[in-house]
Design a protein around this motif. Structure first.
Motif, PDB file in Angstrom:
ATOM      1  N   PRO A  35     -13.475 -47.633 -60.792  1.00  0.00           N
ATOM      2  CA  PRO A  35     -13.791 -48.443 -59.613  1.00  0.00           C
ATOM      3  C   PRO A  35     -12.554 -49.213 -59.161  1.00  0.00           C
ATOM      4  N   PRO A  36     -12.488 -49.618 -57.886  1.00  0.00           N
ATOM      5  CA  PRO A  36     -11.265 -50.236 -57.338  1.00  0.00           C
ATOM      6  C   PRO A  36     -10.765 -51.443 -58.126  1.00  0.00           C
ATOM      7  N   GLU A  37     -11.679 -52.331 -58.552  1.00  0.00           N
ATOM      8  CA  GLU A  37     -11.215 -53.518 -59.256  1.00  0.00           C
ATOM      9  C   GLU A  37     -10.616 -53.168 -60.614  1.00  0.00           C
ATOM     10  N   THR A  38     -11.158 -52.137 -61.260  1.00  0.00           N
ATOM     11  CA  THR A  38     -10.612 -51.697 -62.544  1.00  0.00           C
ATOM     12  C   THR A  38      -9.292 -50.968 -62.350  1.00  0.00           C
ATOM     13  N   GLU A  39      -9.170 -50.225 -61.265  1.00  0.00           N
ATOM     14  CA  GLU A  39      -7.927 -49.525 -60.958  1.00  0.00           C
ATOM     15  C   GLU A  39      -6.761 -50.499 -60.894  1.00  0.00           C
ATOM     16  N   THR A  40      -6.962 -51.613 -60.216  1.00  0.00           N
ATOM     17  CA  THR A  40      -5.903 -52.619 -60.103  1.00  0.00           C
ATOM     18  C   THR A  40      -5.500 -53.146 -61.469  1.00  0.00           C
ATOM     19  N   ASP A  41      -6.490 -53.399 -62.311  1.00  0.00           N
ATOM     20  CA  ASP A  41      -6.202 -53.904 -63.664  1.00  0.00           C
ATOM     21  C   ASP A  41      -5.407 -52.896 -64.480  1.00  0.00           C
ATOM     22  N   ILE A  42      -5.777 -51.610 -64.379  1.00  0.00           N
ATOM     23  CA  ILE A  42      -5.095 -50.575 -65.162  1.00  0.00           C
ATOM     24  C   ILE A  42      -3.654 -50.403 -64.688  1.00  0.00           C
ATOM     25  N   VAL A  43      -3.432 -50.432 -63.382  1.00  0.00           N
ATOM     26  CA  VAL A  43      -2.068 -50.295 -62.867  1.00  0.00           C
ATOM     27  C   VAL A  43      -1.209 -51.473 -63.302  1.00  0.00           C
ATOM     28  N   THR A  44      -1.785 -52.669 -63.267  1.00  0.00           N
ATOM     29  CA  THR A  44      -1.052 -53.844 -63.744  1.00  0.00           C
ATOM     30  C   THR A  44      -0.712 -53.701 -65.225  1.00  0.00           C
ATOM     31  N   LEU A  45      -1.681 -53.217 -66.010  1.00  0.00           N
ATOM     32  CA  LEU A  45      -1.449 -52.991 -67.437  1.00  0.00           C
ATOM     33  C   LEU A  45      -0.320 -51.999 -67.659  1.00  0.00           C
ATOM     34  N   LEU A  46      -0.328 -50.893 -66.932  1.00  0.00           N
ATOM     35  CA  LEU A  46       0.712 -49.877 -67.095  1.00  0.00           C
ATOM     36  C   LEU A  46       2.092 -50.447 -66.769  1.00  0.00           C
ATOM     37  N   GLY A  47       2.159 -51.265 -65.744  1.00  0.00           N
ATOM     38  CA  GLY A  47       3.428 -51.902 -65.409  1.00  0.00           C
ATOM     39  C   GLY A  47       3.912 -52.843 -66.503  1.00  0.00           C
ATOM     40  N   ASP A  48       2.989 -53.625 -67.062  1.00  0.00           N
ATOM     41  CA  ASP A  48       3.349 -54.540 -68.143  1.00  0.00           C
ATOM     42  C   ASP A  48       3.832 -53.781 -69.384  1.00  0.00           C
ATOM     43  N   LEU A  49       3.130 -52.683 -69.721  1.00  0.00           N
ATOM     44  CA  LEU A  49       3.514 -51.894 -70.891  1.00  0.00           C
ATOM     45  C   LEU A  49       4.865 -51.224 -70.682  1.00  0.00           C
ATOM     46  N   GLN A  50       5.126 -50.790 -69.467  1.00  0.00           N
ATOM     47  CA  GLN A  50       6.417 -50.150 -69.190  1.00  0.00           C
ATOM     48  C   GLN A  50       7.568 -51.114 -69.449  1.00  0.00           C
ATOM     49  N   GLU A  51       7.407 -52.335 -68.984  1.00  0.00           N
ATOM     50  CA  GLU A  51       8.458 -53.336 -69.184  1.00  0.00           C
ATOM     51  C   GLU A  51       8.564 -53.727 -70.653  1.00  0.00           C
ATOM     52  N   ARG A  52       7.440 -53.858 -71.306  1.00  0.00           N
ATOM     53  CA  ARG A  52       7.426 -54.318 -72.700  1.00  0.00           C
ATOM     54  C   ARG A  52       7.950 -53.271 -73.664  1.00  0.00           C
ATOM     55  N   LEU A  53       7.631 -51.993 -73.394  1.00  0.00           N
ATOM     56  CA  LEU A  53       7.945 -50.921 -74.339  1.00  0.00           C
ATOM     57  C   LEU A  53       9.051 -49.990 -73.863  1.00  0.00           C
ATOM     58  N   ASP A  54       9.642 -50.278 -72.698  1.00  0.00           N
ATOM     59  CA  ASP A  54      10.724 -49.465 -72.142  1.00  0.00           C
ATOM     60  C   ASP A  54      10.274 -48.014 -71.955  1.00  0.00           C
ATOM     61  N   LEU A  55       9.154 -47.838 -71.270  1.00  0.00           N
ATOM     62  CA  LEU A  55       8.575 -46.516 -71.053  1.00  0.00           C
ATOM     63  C   LEU A  55       9.062 -45.907 -69.738  1.00  0.00           C
ATOM     64  N   SER A  56       9.055 -44.592 -69.700  1.00  0.00           N
ATOM     65  CA  SER A  56       9.214 -43.844 -68.449  1.00  0.00           C
ATOM     66  C   SER A  56       7.893 -43.156 -68.153  1.00  0.00           C
ATOM     67  N   TYR A  57       7.528 -43.099 -66.878  1.00  0.00           N
ATOM     68  CA  TYR A  57       6.267 -42.486 -66.476  1.00  0.00           C
ATOM     69  C   TYR A  57       6.511 -41.356 -65.482  1.00  0.00           C
ATOM     70  N   ILE A  58       5.705 -40.305 -65.606  1.00  0.00           N
ATOM     71  CA  ILE A  58       5.465 -39.370 -64.502  1.00  0.00           C
ATOM     72  C   ILE A  58       4.068 -39.685 -64.009  1.00  0.00           C
ATOM     73  N   PHE A  59       3.973 -40.180 -62.795  1.00  0.00           N
ATOM     74  CA  PHE A  59       2.710 -40.680 -62.260  1.00  0.00           C
ATOM     75  C   PHE A  59       2.180 -39.687 -61.226  1.00  0.00           C
ATOM     76  N   ILE A  60       1.158 -38.923 -61.610  1.00  0.00           N
ATOM     77  CA  ILE A  60       0.569 -37.908 -60.743  1.00  0.00           C
ATOM     78  C   ILE A  60      -0.625 -38.518 -60.025  1.00  0.00           C
ATOM     79  N   SER A  61      -0.639 -38.439 -58.695  1.00  0.00           N
ATOM     80  CA  SER A  61      -1.717 -39.081 -57.949  1.00  0.00           C
ATOM     81  C   SER A  61      -1.825 -38.498 -56.550  1.00  0.00           C
TER      82      SER A  61
END
Length: 356
Positions: free
Chosen positions: A195-221
């Motif tokens: 759902p839209p409200e959960t989508e926003t939370d997950i994207v924010t989480l992914l951004g936080d994890l990327q910064e914290r863990l030095d991740l690279s993403y391939i984001f398919i959408s």
């Protein structure tokens, strides 16, 4: 690397290069016939360390197939994939398995990737059993820590997936993906089932994890607004080909390929003037999409493109470098014969559409 699509590489520090895909192809034999479905055609791109590389396109464009080929979950039909300097096709099964801890995936539907009969803690610790020498107690402690990373309480470790909401299930999938401390995660439509409200939370989480863990993403959408918010660079796919690659801001402000401009211009927004270019001057693509089993000889978009010339219908289109961070698979745009920036030039009358 010698590109099967010409020299489509862009400038950058070699030390920052994490993944290089060169001329990747994936074909599927059509059951009961000699026909071949061409899911990926001469795909070339690079992913830098710490980068979010977006892949967009309509359904059937080959996005998910490409992501699975990059991780060797599907065996490519051709081309080269280099990850951290290793050519994946040259690795033994054991070597590839050891490298897999650095390459993970989060799927669109979490319940399709989570075992409904296993408790969440066991699923999160599975990569730790495969790739580390941690004891059972250490693995459990790490699972609790990972649940905290994704915003879940420790007791979730004892739950079955079916007892959790879809958003919580996806958080558990993310926790499992980061368990072995990977360098690259393929995110295959990770929010489309939410759902839209959960989508926003997950994207924010992914951004936080990327910064914290030095991740690279391939984001398919297929969600262009989400890609615009989340990605650093974007590749646009059409019929198994990458037709354009550019920095996010450059792509959305100045798309050069007719398909890209048609795709971005068709996206509805609350403010029509926020669409690509101006709302009343959008490229409109008409006609049927060709079959991936019987692809055209020249440009795959030729039958639908308002700018088509006779040459487009017979000449193979290469992915060409336009500038340091912009590539396109359109010889007219690459050679300066076609300027697609709507803020500078009018689109031909046949392709104009009044904004509602």
């Amino acid at each position: 690397m010698s590109s099967g699509d010409g020299d489509s590489r862009v400038a950058g520090d070699p030390a920052d290069l994490l993944l290089a895909v060169d001329g990747l192809q994936k074909h599927f034999r059509v059951h009961g016939s000699k026909s071949v479905l061409q899911a990926c055609n001469n795909v070339s791109f690079e992913v830098r360390r710490g980068e979010t590389f977006g892949i967009v396109g309509e359904s059937g464009s080959g996005k998910s197939t490409l992501g699975r080929c990059v991780l060797r979950l599907l065996e490519p039909s051709g081309g080269l994939i280099e990850f951290q300097g290793h050519e994946l096709g040259a690795l033994s099964k054991r070597e590839l398995r050891l490298l897999r801890k650095d390459m993970q995936i989060v799927y669109q539907e979490p319940m399709e990737s989570l075992n409904p009969l296993w408790r969440i803690g066991n699923q999160i610790t599975e990569p730790l059993r495969n790739f580390t020498s941690m004891s059972k107690a250490e693995r459990h402690a790490r699972a609790v820590e990972l649940l905290g990373f994704v915003g879940l309480r420790p007791e979730v470790a004892d739950a079955l997936p079916g007892a959790l909401s879809t958003g919580m299930q996806q958080r558990c999938s993310i926790a499992r993906a980061i368990a072995a401390e990977p360098k690259l995660i393929v995110l295959d439509e990770p929010t489309s089932a939410l759902p839209p409200e959960t989508e926003t939370d997950i994207v924010t989480l992914l951004g936080d994890l990327q910064e914290r863990l030095d991740l690279s993403y391939i984001f398919i959408s297929h969600d262009l607004a989400l890609v615009r918010r989340f990605c650093d660079r974007v590749a646009v796919m059409y019929l198994g080909q990458v037709v354009e690659i550019a920095d996010r801001d450059e792509l959305f402000a100045r798309p050069r390929h007719p398909y890209t401009q048609g795709l971005l211009g068709s996206t509805l927004t609350p403010n029509p003037r926020a669409r690509v270019g101006r709302g009343d001057r959008r490229v409109r693509l008409e006609g049927e999409i060709p079959s991936p089993i019987d692809l055209p000889e020249g440009c795959f978009l030729a039958s639908r493109c308002p700018f088509v010339l006779e040459r487009c219908q017979s000449e193979f289109q290469e992915l060409r470098v336009l500038s340091d961070r912009h590539q396109t698979r359109c010889w007219r745009a690459a050679e300066g014969d076609l300027e697609l920036a709507p803020e500078d030039q009018d689109v031909p009358a046949s392709s104009r559409e009044e904004a509602g």
